[in-house]
Design an enzyme around this catalytic site. Structure first.
Site, mmCIF file in Angstrom:
data_model
loop_
_atom_site.group_PDB
_atom_site.id
_atom_site.type_symbol
_atom_site.label_atom_id
_atom_site.label_comp_id
_atom_site.label_asym_id
_atom_site.label_seq_id
_atom_site.Cartn_x
_atom_site.Cartn_y
_atom_site.Cartn_z
ATOM 1 N N SER A 46 11.830 -3.402 -8.678
ATOM 2 C CA SER A 46 13.279 -3.608 -8.711
ATOM 3 C C SER A 46 13.645 -5.083 -8.741
ATOM 4 C CB SER A 46 13.935 -2.947 -7.498
ATOM 5 O OG SER A 46 13.679 -1.562 -7.501
ATOM 6 N N ASN A 69 5.891 1.289 3.812
ATOM 7 C CA ASN A 69 6.109 -0.080 3.343
ATOM 8 C C ASN A 69 7.501 -0.573 3.675
ATOM 9 O OD1 ASN A 69 7.914 -0.891 0.816
ATOM 10 N ND2 ASN A 69 7.318 1.264 0.540
ATOM 11 N N CYS A 129 16.889 2.114 -1.615
ATOM 12 C CA CYS A 129 15.853 1.443 -0.826
ATOM 13 C C CYS A 129 16.220 1.486 0.650
ATOM 14 C CB CYS A 129 15.663 0.002 -1.263
ATOM 15 S SG CYS A 129 14.356 -0.788 -0.297
ATOM 16 N N GLY A 267 3.264 6.772 -7.549
ATOM 17 C CA GLY A 267 3.218 5.444 -6.946
ATOM 18 C C GLY A 267 2.015 5.283 -6.046
HETATM 19 C C1 LIG Z 1 4.679 -0.741 -1.832
HETATM 20 C C2 LIG Z 1 5.848 0.024 -2.383
HETATM 21 C C3 LIG Z 1 6.922 -0.674 -2.936
HETATM 22 C C4 LIG Z 1 8.019 0.005 -3.468
HETATM 23 N N1 LIG Z 1 9.045 -0.707 -4.041
HETATM 24 C C5 LIG Z 1 10.065 -0.053 -4.657
HETATM 25 C C6 LIG Z 1 11.076 -0.753 -5.367
HETATM 26 O O1 LIG Z 1 11.062 -1.987 -5.466
HETATM 27 N N2 LIG Z 1 12.060 -0.034 -5.969
HETATM 28 C C7 LIG Z 1 12.107 1.335 -5.920
HETATM 29 O O2 LIG Z 1 13.002 1.936 -6.500
HETATM 30 N N3 LIG Z 1 11.151 2.029 -5.245
HETATM 31 C C8 LIG Z 1 10.130 1.372 -4.619
HETATM 32 N N4 LIG Z 1 9.155 2.101 -3.963
HETATM 33 C C9 LIG Z 1 9.240 3.566 -3.911
HETATM 34 C C10 LIG Z 1 8.413 4.222 -5.002
HETATM 35 O O3 LIG Z 1 8.896 3.872 -6.284
HETATM 36 C C11 LIG Z 1 8.421 5.758 -4.876
HETATM 37 O O4 LIG Z 1 9.740 6.215 -5.059
HETATM 38 C C12 LIG Z 1 7.927 6.262 -3.514
HETATM 39 O O5 LIG Z 1 6.847 5.472 -3.069
HETATM 40 C C13 LIG Z 1 7.509 7.729 -3.523
HETATM 41 O O6 LIG Z 1 6.482 7.980 -4.463
HETATM 42 P P1 LIG Z 1 4.897 7.994 -4.101
HETATM 43 O O7 LIG Z 1 4.693 8.883 -2.945
HETATM 44 O O8 LIG Z 1 4.221 8.453 -5.355
HETATM 45 O O9 LIG Z 1 4.554 6.578 -3.766
HETATM 46 C C14 LIG Z 1 8.052 1.425 -3.420
HETATM 47 C C15 LIG Z 1 6.976 2.123 -2.859
HETATM 48 C C16 LIG Z 1 5.877 1.459 -2.343
HETATM 49 C C17 LIG Z 1 4.732 2.236 -1.746
#
Ligand SMILES: Cc1cc2nc3c(=O)[nH]c(=O)nc-3n(C[C@H](O)[C@H](O)[C@H](O)COP(=O)(O)O)c2cc1C
Ligand SMILES: Cc1cc2nc3c(=O)[nH]c(=O)nc-3n(C[C@H](O)[C@H](O)[C@H](O)COP(=O)(O)OP(=O)(O)OC[C@H]3O[C@@H](n4cnc5c(N)ncnc54)[C@H](O)[C@@H]3O)c2cc1C
Ligand code: FES
Lengths: 306, 262
Positions: A46, A69, A129, A267
């Site tokens: 983002s 995180n 967020c 992610g």
């Molecule tokens: C280290 C980290 C940083 C993230 N930064 C963002 C971000 O900058 N913007 C956003 O929309 N989501 C962010 N997310 C959320 C992920 O895009 C995702 O929606 C969330 O982790 C759930 O998916 P997952 O279980 O596959 O990780 C972040 C997640 C992690 C783990």
């Protein structure tokens, strides 16, 4: 032959797997790697109005059933961010999704306009967020009115690039929020961001380990919650959904599809499998579909709703 | 998912001065680490940063820390009986190659190299350790490498000990006069870039350990990227075949915001 191709607000994807924002995507180089490793589309981290260091370390931790995180939206600001998007669009062979955030609707519109000039395939609005509440207040995606105001403000300034509203599982008003962003002109919904916020305490240190104390929870632990959220959103709106939260196998991905997701965000799984998870998950989806006589993923979207 | 790499509070066993600016903190932490791998060290309330494993064995590890800013100073102030949060080890360390090795360290970049020299010697390699520093008091692990049976060439910028000049000058001469099978290096990136260049010219294999700003340490956040490579997961040690294709090696790095400082 099994067809993994997907469509999202008019954008064609070779497979439904989307690299989630904030994972790997700090640079054009890393998302290019995710694309070369099999992702169907890739999202950059983002981008906000100004350069931001985010929260101090520790910011990202692994725990028993996933990650937590509080990176805190670190980013190089919208001008440098737009240059990164431009380079990504030039280099990456699959659709590039740019993600933006700001503290208010006008800020969102300004960042979105700047970033849109770099011509990403889709523009994702990070309304959800959970890690900057001290500064930005409750995330926009917790409440229909504030979510719609942001989408509306961006829609008025950005033409020709489909908008994805990224929602949060942390609201009891989810169906209302989904309908509100659809009504305000969102072309798709990403369901969604991290769960929580949560907290990890070190017994021996007698302290929360994250410097921000609380952080968003992701990975396998959140999957059942995320699947239910996709289900609810699918019931509420007509626009396509990217289902995100805890996907680490082909079966997980298909579970989201059956709940109503046209595409599936990945992610945290990168933590355990590296960028190569995309190829593996796509292969597992294909194998399940072959074994079960399904020729196209599109046939399965929302299949569990009967 | 595998075993989670959660933060463990490790007890400080001993703190030993290596030179006036550098101390080694020994911790009660059982790990199998290769030279070049690193851990994330957490001081509650102060922060968390990456440090190379500089000693490893018998249920303890050592971190060799140069006093640079507030965090490294706090690390150096730890006392036996105190605790430090550790997660890891992470990343890919040096791959021990057969044959004659040259190990080139610049300043506190030598932190992981004493351990590397010992492992190379244990594997039966002949080792030349080129130990470079600005001045005599900043030399690191020359005596340790000597004790492990390596030939040590000391270089200081001011000539206060050994030969006057850069470690890369000593390496250039070495590569001309002797057959070296692999060069291992850690130190300032300009130095490593030069080392890699010399190795490419002389058709000698090379491995270099890079540093970038880190957050997660396990390949998720993307903060430590060099082109498409993640220093924390794909590195920190990269072979010459990879280094030669990294555009940002020796030229660009990102800060905590992700802004590129070219
Ligand atoms: C280290 C980290 C940083 C993230 N930064 C963002 C971000 O900058 N913007 C956003 O929309 N989501 C962010 N997310 C959320 C992920 O895009 C995702 O929606 C969330 O982790 C759930 O998916 P997952 O279980 O596959 O990780 C972040 C997640 C992690 C783990
Ligand atoms: C893989 C790796 C291994 C390392 N091994 C050692 C070691 O064995 N011994 C040693 O003394 N130092 C090592 N470092 C450097 C160490 O992590 C710190 O950067 C250093 O101690 C300075 O921190 P400071 O807070 O004291 O100084 P500051 O003045 O606060 O920081 C100085 C500089 O350190 C760098 N830095 C700060 N935070 C981080 C971070 N989270 N990740 C990476 N770099 C950062 C930045 O370039 C910053 O400008 C290593 C770094 C990496 C990436
Ligand atoms: S530090 Fe997070 S990917 Fe390397």
């Amino acid at each position: 032959m099994v067809e993994l191709g997907a469509q999202l607000a008019g954008v064609e994807l070779r497979n439904p797997l989307v690299l989630a924002s904030g994972v790997l995507g700090v640079s054009a180089g890393t998302i290019e790697r995710a694309a070369e490793s099999g992702a169907g589309a890739v999202t950059l981290k983002s981008i906000g109005p100004k350069p931001r260091a985010g929260h101090p370390n520790p910011t990202v931790l692994e725990w028993g059933c996933g990650l937590i995180n509080a990176v805190g939206l670190s980013n190089p600001g919208m001008e440098a961010g737009a240059r990164e998007v431009e380079e990504a669009v030039r280099r990456v062979k699959v659709p590039v999704i740019a993600s933006v955030f700001a503290g208010d609707a006008e800020g969102f519109a300004a960042v979105a306009e700047t970033v849109a000039a770099a011509k990403p395939a889709l523009l994702e609005l990070n309304l959800s967020c959970p890690n900057v509440m001290g500064e930005h207040g409750v995330p926009f995606a917790y409440e229909p009115g504030s979510a719609a105001a942001v989408v509306g403000a961006v829609k008025a300034r950005v033409r020709g690039i489909p908008l994805v509203a990224k929602l949060s599982p942390n609201t009891h008003l989810l169906s209302g929020v989904a309908r509100a962003v659809e009504g305000a002109g969102a072309d798709a919904i990403n369901m969604g961001n991290t769960l929580g916020p949560g907290m990890i305490i070190s017994l021996e240190a007698r302290r929360p380990v994250l410097a921000n104390k609380a952080g968003g929870v992701s990975g396998p632990a959140v999957r059942p919650v995320a699947v239910r959220c996709v289900w609810d959103v699918f019931e509420a709106v007509k626009i396509p959904i990217i289902g995100t939260g805890g996907v680490s196998s082909g079966r997980d991905a298909l579970e989201f599809v059956m709940a109503g997701a046209a595409c599936v965000g990945v992610g945290s799984a990168v933590a355990w499998g590296g960028p190569a998870v995309f190829r593996r998950i796509a292969g597992e989806m294909r194998a399940w579909m072959e074994a079960n006589g399904v020729s196209s993923v599109k046939e399965l979207v929302g299949a569990a709703h009967g | 998912m595998g075993k989670p790499r959660e933060t463990v509070m490790a007890r400080v066993l001993e703190v030993r001065a290596e030179n006036p600016r550098v101390k080694t903190v020994y911790l009660d932490f059982a790990a199998k680490a290769a030279p070049g791998q690193f851990v994330m060290a957490w001081i509650p309330g102060e922060g968390e940063k990456p440090f190379s494993v500089s000693f490893c064995g018998g249920a303890r590890i050592g971190l060799t820390v140069a006093a640079i800013g507030p965090f490294s100073r706090k690390l150096q102030e730890l006392k036996p009986g105190g605790v430090l949060g550790i997660r890891g080890p992470f990343g890919k360390g040096f791959k021990l190659k057969e044959g004659k090795a040259a190990v080139v360290g610049g300043g506190c970049g030598s932190a992981p190299l004493g351990f590397l020299v010992e492992e190379l010697r244990r594997a039966g390699s002949e080792v030349v350790f080129v130990n470079g520093a600005k001045t005599k008091s900043e030399l690191l692990f020359a005596a340790r490498a000597n004790a492990a049976g390596a030939r040590v060439i000391v270089c200081t910028d001011d000539g206060s000990e050994g030969r006057k000049g850069f470690a890369t000058d000593a390496l250039a001469e070495l590569l001309e006069s002797e057959k070296i099978d692999c060069v291992y290096t850690c130190g300032p990136e300009v130095m490593m870039k030069k080392v890699a260049g010399l190795c490419a010219q002389n058709c000698v294999d090379c491995q270099a350990s890079l540093e970038r700003f880190m957050k997660c340490g396990f390949g998720v956040c993307g903060q430590c990227a060099v082109d498409g490579m993640l220093v924390c997961r794909d590195g920190p040690v990269f072979p010459l075949s990879r280094l030669a294709r990294l555009r940002e090696f020796g030229s660009a790095r990102r800060d905590a915001c992700g802004s590129v400082d070219a």
